[in-house]
Design a protein around this motif. Structure first.
Motif, short mmCIF file in Angstrom:
data_model
loop_
_atom_site.label_atom_id
_atom_site.label_comp_id
_atom_site.label_asym_id
_atom_site.label_seq_id
_atom_site.Cartn_x
_atom_site.Cartn_y
_atom_site.Cartn_z
N GLN A 105 0.84 -1.20 0.00
CA GLN A 105 0.00 0.00 0.00
C GLN A 105 0.87 1.25 0.00
OE1 GLN A 105 -2.23 0.45 3.63
NE2 GLN A 105 -3.62 1.99 2.80
N ILE A 106 0.37 2.28 -0.63
CA ILE A 106 0.91 3.63 -0.46
C ILE A 106 0.15 4.29 0.69
CG2 ILE A 106 0.70 5.96 -1.45
CD1 ILE A 106 2.02 5.09 -3.88
N LEU A 107 0.88 4.82 1.64
CA LEU A 107 0.34 5.66 2.71
C LEU A 107 -0.77 4.98 3.53
CD1 LEU A 107 0.77 8.46 3.94
CD2 LEU A 107 -1.04 9.33 2.48
N ALA A 108 -0.38 3.97 4.30
CA ALA A 108 -1.32 3.37 5.26
C ALA A 108 -1.73 4.43 6.28
CB ALA A 108 -0.67 2.19 5.95
N MET A 109 -3.01 4.46 6.62
CA MET A 109 -3.53 5.52 7.48
C MET A 109 -3.67 5.10 8.94
SD MET A 109 -3.80 7.94 5.33
CE MET A 109 -4.58 9.17 6.38
N ARG A 110 -3.90 3.81 9.20
CA ARG A 110 -4.19 3.36 10.56
C ARG A 110 -3.17 2.29 10.98
NH1 ARG A 110 -8.85 3.50 7.44
NH2 ARG A 110 -10.68 4.61 8.24
N PRO A 111 -2.80 2.26 12.25
CA PRO A 111 -1.84 1.25 12.74
C PRO A 111 -2.55 -0.07 13.05
CG PRO A 111 -2.38 2.76 14.51
CD PRO A 111 -3.12 3.28 13.28
N TYR A 112 -2.99 -0.77 12.01
CA TYR A 112 -3.68 -2.04 12.23
C TYR A 112 -2.78 -3.02 12.97
CZ TYR A 112 -7.07 -0.27 8.88
OH TYR A 112 -8.01 0.51 8.25
N ALA A 113 -3.40 -3.97 13.65
CA ALA A 113 -2.64 -4.91 14.47
C ALA A 113 -1.72 -5.80 13.66
CB ALA A 113 -3.61 -5.77 15.29
N TYR A 114 -2.00 -5.98 12.36
CA TYR A 114 -1.08 -6.81 11.56
C TYR A 114 0.25 -6.09 11.35
CZ TYR A 114 -1.35 -4.23 7.13
OH TYR A 114 -1.23 -3.28 6.15
N ILE A 115 0.30 -4.77 11.55
CA ILE A 115 1.56 -4.03 11.44
C ILE A 115 2.29 -4.24 12.77
CG2 ILE A 115 2.61 -1.77 10.98
CD1 ILE A 115 0.10 -0.99 9.46
N ASP A 116 2.92 -5.39 12.87
CA ASP A 116 3.41 -5.92 14.14
C ASP A 116 4.74 -6.63 13.91
OD1 ASP A 116 3.88 -7.30 16.49
OD2 ASP A 116 2.01 -8.45 16.44
N PRO A 117 5.82 -6.17 14.54
CA PRO A 117 7.12 -6.81 14.31
C PRO A 117 7.18 -8.26 14.78
CG PRO A 117 7.26 -5.27 16.15
CD PRO A 117 5.93 -5.05 15.50
N GLU A 118 6.25 -8.65 15.65
CA GLU A 118 6.28 -10.02 16.19
C GLU A 118 5.60 -11.03 15.26
OE1 GLU A 118 8.02 -10.64 18.89
OE2 GLU A 118 8.50 -8.48 18.94
N THR A 119 4.87 -10.55 14.26
CA THR A 119 4.11 -11.48 13.42
C THR A 119 4.39 -11.30 11.93
OG1 THR A 119 2.18 -10.00 13.43
CG2 THR A 119 2.24 -11.73 15.10
N THR A 120 5.56 -10.77 11.60
CA THR A 120 5.86 -10.51 10.19
C THR A 120 5.99 -11.80 9.38
OG1 THR A 120 8.21 -10.35 10.73
CG2 THR A 120 6.98 -8.29 10.60
#
Length: 431
Positions: A57-72
């Motif tokens: 995506q270009i320019l994600a707006m919300r910090p969804y839970a999938y944006i997570d260093p523990e679950t990449t």
């Protein structure tokens, strides 16, 4: 089967809809507020059920839970442009980044260079003929729709049904969910005296009848606020925002003197207020198109007197613009800056403005530098640069020698740094 029957057959829950994603897939999501929150929340909740899924995506707006260093290893974000929700992850290295020109992303998707197995997008309600509008982000999403195995939509009555090449037929949809939350609103950036001064310099150089491309940020919007007295302006841009709507309401924009697509405002994604989204709905004076149409320098440059206004973070004495990183650390992305600088250079009477405050960190650092900080990503090259504007004036670099460029840029630097810049330019044999 009727359109309505097809719609009912494909309607499901978000939890079921995200099961169209398979391990290893790339999920394409539109720019900004075109992202579907219900679907991305469901993907976040189920992320540990997947392996090696990417969300681009270009320019994600919300910090969804999938944006997570523990679950990449399960679901990983791939940035085409960093924003507040993804910048820290990009700088830490657990969010991936694909360098790109915005205008070329659709071609990369079409050629398989950027995979596109699934599309998640917001969409308007369906019309009587079975069409839904992806009005908030036609961008690269339409190319992904043509390529994807599965298109999954979040249908929301607050999404406008816009004109242009931004529509998808219900027969192309694998699954859909319904939501009714207001579309995310993004206000105008804060404008201070420095931004106002820069905006004034640019506005003085915009003639009646010009066609505008306006980037996002306080300085471009400061320019917009000083154009309300102009006449017969046109819009051919990538981002449709509230600043442009202000000019339309003031009567400054009517698109009457555009020689390419006259009478119509042209954009590829929207980022603004509820009022803007309502303005877009079935408006014959507005069209939303894919980014390989809006940002193609050859097409956009067919507009005479095309004015491009974009911001940068740092510029060196040759005119190289570092607009997307702080040294090695990514900050944003190239976006459409290079596209529209080149378009304005092609345009008869065109003008490309790169704008920036002269300093950063409380006037302790000059943004005009002898050479870019090590590792800085060059967004606009020295060969493409035209005007550079700070609160201290305008440097015109196109056609100028290296020596003349250094002189022009030092003249618009903060006075506290001009002596040091002059000394450094002499050491580099630019002066």
């Amino acid at each position: 089967m009727s359109h309505q029957a097809l719609y009912r057959d494909k309607r499901t829950t978000a939890a079921q809809a995200v099961r169209h994603v398979r391990n290893g897939d790339m999920v394409i999501v539109p720019t900004g507020v075109g992202e579907p929150p219900t679907l991305l929340t469901a993907l976040s909740e189920q992320r540990r059920d997947f392996l090696d899924v990417k969300v681009a995506q270009i320019l994600a707006m919300r910090p969804y839970a999938y944006i997570d260093p523990e679950t990449t290893q399960h679901v990983r974000h791939v940035a085409l442009f960093f924003g507040g929700a993804t910048r820290a992850g990009g700088q830490a290295g657990w969010i991936d980044f694909i360098p790109n020109y915005f205008s070329e992303i659709p071609a990369q998707i079409a050629r398989g260079l950027i995979p596109a197995e699934v599309v998640f997008s917001m969409a308007s309600p369906m019309d009587d003929d079975g069409w839904l509008s992806l009005s908030l982000g036609a961008d690269y999403t339409m190319a992904a729709v043509a390529k994807a195995r599965a298109v999954v939509l979040e249908v929301n009555p607050n999404v406008p049904f816009a004109n242009g090449d931004c529509r998808i037929h219900i027969s192309q949809v694998a699954a859909l969910v319904e939501s009714s939350e207001p579309v995310l609103e993004v206000g105008l950036p804060k404008i201070g005296p420095v931004q106002e001064a820069i905006g004034r310099y640019v506005a003085e150089r915009i003639d009646d009848g010009s066609t505008l491309q306006i980037g996002y940020g306080g300085i471009p919007d400061a320019v917009v606020m000083q154009l309300a007295h102009k006449h017969d302006l046109g819009i051919h841009t990538e981002m449709l925002g509230d600043g442009i709507l202000t000019l339309i309401e003031a009567g400054a924009v009517n698109n009457s003197r555009k020689n390419y697509l006259p009478g119509r405002t042209i954009a590829t994604f929207a980022l603004g207020s509820r009022k803007l989204y309502q303005y877009m709905h079935r408006n014959p004076a507005l069209e939303m198109h894919p980014v390989d149409f809006t940002n193609d320098p050859l097409l956009a440059g067919q507009n005479d007197n095309l004015v491009a206004i974009n911001a940068t973070l740092q510029i060196d004495l040759l005119g190289q613009c570092g607009s997307e990183s702080l040294g090695h650390a990514p900050f944003s992305g190239t976006g459409g800056q290079s596209d529209f600088v080149r378009a304005a250079n092609r345009s008869r009477g065109g003008k490309a403005f790169i704008v920036l405050p002269s300093t950063a960190k409380g006037d302790t650092i000059s943004r005009i530098v002898p050479s870019l900080s090590p590792g800085t990503h060059v967004s606009t090259s020295k060969n493409d640069i035209h005007y550079v504007v700070t609160e201290y004036g305008v440097a015109q670099l196109r056609g100028k020698s290296a020596k003349q460029r250094a002189q022009e840029l030092i003249a618009v630097a903060h006075p506290d740094f001009r002596g040091e810049l002059t000394a450094q330019a002499r050491l580099a044999r630019l002066l």
